[in-house]
Motif scaffolding. Structure first.
Motif, PDB file in Angstrom:
ATOM      1  N   THR A   2       0.826  -1.232   0.102  1.00  0.00           N
ATOM      2  CA  THR A   2      -0.036   0.024   0.020  1.00  0.00           C
ATOM      3  C   THR A   2       0.728   1.208  -0.046  1.00  0.00           C
ATOM      4  OG1 THR A   2      -1.581  -1.147   1.280  1.00  0.00           O
ATOM      5  CG2 THR A   2      -1.921   1.093   1.387  1.00  0.00           C
ATOM      6  N   GLU A   3       1.865   1.167   0.938  1.00  0.00           N
ATOM      7  CA  GLU A   3       2.817   2.296   0.896  1.00  0.00           C
ATOM      8  C   GLU A   3       3.448   2.692  -0.436  1.00  0.00           C
ATOM      9  OE1 GLU A   3       4.314   5.855   2.142  1.00  0.00           O
ATOM     10  OE2 GLU A   3       2.809   4.631   3.236  1.00  0.00           O
ATOM     11  N   LEU A   4       3.799   1.632  -0.942  1.00  0.00           N
ATOM     12  CA  LEU A   4       4.743   1.773  -2.216  1.00  0.00           C
ATOM     13  C   LEU A   4       3.602   2.289  -3.362  1.00  0.00           C
ATOM     14  CD1 LEU A   4       6.754  -1.566  -2.547  1.00  0.00           C
ATOM     15  CD2 LEU A   4       7.543   0.716  -1.893  1.00  0.00           C
ATOM     16  N   ARG A   5       2.544   1.620  -3.454  1.00  0.00           N
ATOM     17  CA  ARG A   5       1.418   2.393  -4.114  1.00  0.00           C
ATOM     18  C   ARG A   5       1.154   3.882  -4.199  1.00  0.00           C
ATOM     19  NH1 ARG A   5      -1.710  -1.523  -3.252  1.00  0.00           N
ATOM     20  NH2 ARG A   5      -1.470  -2.948  -5.196  1.00  0.00           N
ATOM     21  N   LYS A   6       1.002   4.283  -2.680  1.00  0.00           N
ATOM     22  CA  LYS A   6       0.852   5.789  -2.360  1.00  0.00           C
ATOM     23  C   LYS A   6       2.064   6.474  -3.105  1.00  0.00           C
ATOM     24  CE  LYS A   6      -1.558   5.088   1.901  1.00  0.00           C
ATOM     25  NZ  LYS A   6      -1.487   5.182   3.444  1.00  0.00           N
ATOM     26  N   GLN A   7       3.053   5.831  -3.259  1.00  0.00           N
ATOM     27  CA  GLN A   7       4.449   6.709  -3.431  1.00  0.00           C
ATOM     28  C   GLN A   7       4.533   6.738  -5.023  1.00  0.00           C
ATOM     29  OE1 GLN A   7       6.378   8.642  -1.644  1.00  0.00           O
ATOM     30  NE2 GLN A   7       5.225   7.983   0.109  1.00  0.00           N
ATOM     31  N   GLY A   8       3.534   6.111  -5.798  1.00  0.00           N
ATOM     32  CA  GLY A   8       3.521   6.085  -7.333  1.00  0.00           C
ATOM     33  C   GLY A   8       4.006   4.944  -7.963  1.00  0.00           C
ATOM     34  N   LEU A   9       4.160   4.035  -7.380  1.00  0.00           N
ATOM     35  CA  LEU A   9       4.596   2.824  -8.181  1.00  0.00           C
ATOM     36  C   LEU A   9       3.490   2.207  -8.745  1.00  0.00           C
ATOM     37  CD1 LEU A   9       7.237   0.896  -5.830  1.00  0.00           C
ATOM     38  CD2 LEU A   9       7.655   2.078  -7.981  1.00  0.00           C
TER      39      LEU A   9
END
Length: 77
Positions: A2-9
């Motif tokens: 989820t955090e990686l998705r939030k960072q735009g990956l």
């Protein structure tokens, strides 16, 4: 993730991480820690930082990836 998705990956990069984790799973049972597939994924993903592929600075990318992968593997707890 989820955090990686939030960072735009993007989803393709996240799927690549899932694949890398699965590839390293047998080895991690014998030798816990980040395996070669995940290390390769980190390197490939860091190369996208600061480009149109991932609009985040290299410095921020190192922190985001390091924190997320370390948390997944329970490193630094």
């Amino acid at each position: 993730m989820t955090e990686l998705r939030k960072q735009g990956l993007d989803e393709g990069d996240l799927a690549g991480l899932d694949t890398a984790i699965a590839e390293d799973a047998p080895a991690s049972a014998e030798s816990p820690g980040i395996g070669p597939s995940v290390k390769g994924w980190i390197g490939k993903t860091l190369s996208k930082a600061g480009t149109a592929a991932w609009d985040v600075s290299v410095q921020a990318a190192v922190g985001v990836l390091g924190t997320a992968v370390s948390a997944f593997y329970g490193i630094g707890k």
